[in-house]
Design an enzyme around this catalytic site. Sequence first.
Site, PDB file in Angstrom:
ATOM      1  CE1 TYR A 139      -2.999   2.965   0.504  1.00  0.00           C
ATOM      2  CE2 TYR A 139      -3.851   2.005   2.507  1.00  0.00           C
ATOM      3  CZ  TYR A 139      -4.085   2.919   1.715  1.00  0.00           C
ATOM      4  OH  TYR A 139      -4.865   4.080   1.845  1.00  0.00           O
ATOM      5  CE  LYS A 169      -5.791   1.979  -0.804  1.00  0.00           C
ATOM      6  NZ  LYS A 169      -5.609   2.994  -1.365  1.00  0.00           N
TER       7      LYS A 169
HETATM    8  C1  LIG Z   1      -5.372  10.238   1.400  1.00  0.00           C
HETATM    9  C2  LIG Z   1      -6.499   9.434   1.393  1.00  0.00           C
HETATM   10  O1  LIG Z   1      -7.561   9.477   2.037  1.00  0.00           O
HETATM   11  N1  LIG Z   1      -6.433   8.843   0.117  1.00  0.00           N
HETATM   12  C3  LIG Z   1      -7.822   8.041  -0.408  1.00  0.00           C
HETATM   13  C4  LIG Z   1      -7.238   6.740  -0.846  1.00  0.00           C
HETATM   14  O2  LIG Z   1      -6.012   6.459  -0.692  1.00  0.00           O
HETATM   15  C5  LIG Z   1      -8.276   8.547  -1.540  1.00  0.00           C
HETATM   16  O3  LIG Z   1      -9.549   7.912  -1.881  1.00  0.00           O
HETATM   17  C6  LIG Z   1      -8.739  10.280  -1.328  1.00  0.00           C
HETATM   18  O4  LIG Z   1      -9.582  10.205  -0.154  1.00  0.00           O
HETATM   19  C7  LIG Z   1      -9.455  10.561  -2.531  1.00  0.00           C
HETATM   20  O5  LIG Z   1      -8.713  10.706  -3.436  1.00  0.00           O
HETATM   21  C8  LIG Z   1      -9.924  12.125  -2.087  1.00  0.00           C
HETATM   22  O6  LIG Z   1      -8.750  12.879  -2.220  1.00  0.00           O
HETATM   23  C1  LIG Z   2      -9.644   4.768   0.220  1.00  0.00           C
HETATM   24  C2  LIG Z   2      -8.682   3.924   0.546  1.00  0.00           C
HETATM   25  O1  LIG Z   2      -7.921   3.595  -0.217  1.00  0.00           O
HETATM   26  C3  LIG Z   2      -8.240   3.604   2.025  1.00  0.00           C
HETATM   27  O2  LIG Z   2      -9.234   3.805   2.929  1.00  0.00           O
HETATM   28  O3  LIG Z   2      -7.088   2.990   2.235  1.00  0.00           O
END
Ligand SMILES: CC(=O)N[C@H](C=O)[C@@H](O)[C@H](O)[C@H](O)CO
Ligand SMILES: CC(=O)C(=O)O
Length: 302
Positions: A139, A169
């Site tokens: 991740y 991811k």
């Molecule tokens: C930092 C963070 O929360 N990243 C999420 C997943 O990795 C994303 O889904 C973001 O929330 C999304 O891109 C909105 O900025």
């Molecule tokens: C949104 C997402 O990738 C997480 O919750 O880790």
Amino acid sequence: KQVVTGRKPTSAQLHLMFTTEVNLSQIGPYIDYLTKKQGVKSVFVNGTTGESLSLSVAERKMLAKEWCEKANGKMEVIVHVGCMSLKDSQELAKHAVEIKADAIAVMAPFFLKPKTAEALKLYLQEVSSAAPVLPFYYYHIPAITGVHVPARDVIAGIQELIPVFRGVKFSGTDLMDLGQCVSSSPPQWSFLYGVDEQLLAGLAMGADGAVGSTYNYLGCHVNKLIAAFEKHDLDQARKIQFKLQELLGFATNFGFDLGVNKQVMNDVSGLLLGPPRLPVMPCPPTHAQAIAKKYFELFTEC
Ligand SMILES: CC(=O)N[C@H](C=O)[C@@H](O)[C@H](O)[C@H](O)CO
Ligand SMILES: CC(=O)C(=O)O
């Protein structure tokens, strides 16, 4: 998570807003919502949106178990098991085998950070060795971990250390890094892009899928974006991407964060997922309502 109930709603009311417990009862309905209303086929549990690093190991086990039990056959479940302590990560990885998770994912620990790709790879290998049968994802989320080792350096030669390695991811914005990951990897690995506002660029660079916080309420639209991309209908794909950007741009004016996102999830889905846990602050209802209104202006049910 849900507000603890059973206290007098006086001055304690505000305090209650911050006293959150995990609420397993919503997970079944949540799965039904994601599968039936959003067309989501896989779930990434105990990640960023799930506030995993604000939960105890015991809480993370309870949540992961409930998701695996209730998802049974309806959804694929990837459990994030990364912790600051290698021991805790290994314990959660072992537990993921017991509860029959489909895969695990691990982010870099970020209190004492790995300084090199080598150190990070050794850490990931130690976690995977506690669950040697489970497909393993790295991740990559440098904006949160502050670990800026390029993902391409993390995955170089990783198959020798982690035979079950399956992909990344990728929640970074460095699209050259993503491209170099894709071009240097065997075709059976998956790159799941995690920056919702620029998914289309991630797909262009070779991402195989998407994981994102906003897909809790935009899953169905994002499936359409991916389908349009696969049909080479870039106009349609951009149209959806630009609407998502407009929504996030609007939400950013209210300080879009996990607390705001969670409240939008509640308001759009009708589920009672509760507020976030400190130090994330709950979203003022007026903010979430404004964002939900914008959501319904931009997106019709699909
Ligand atoms: C930092 C963070 O929360 N990243 C999420 C997943 O990795 C994303 O889904 C973001 O929330 C999304 O891109 C909105 O900025
Ligand atoms: C949104 C997402 O990738 C997480 O919750 O880790």
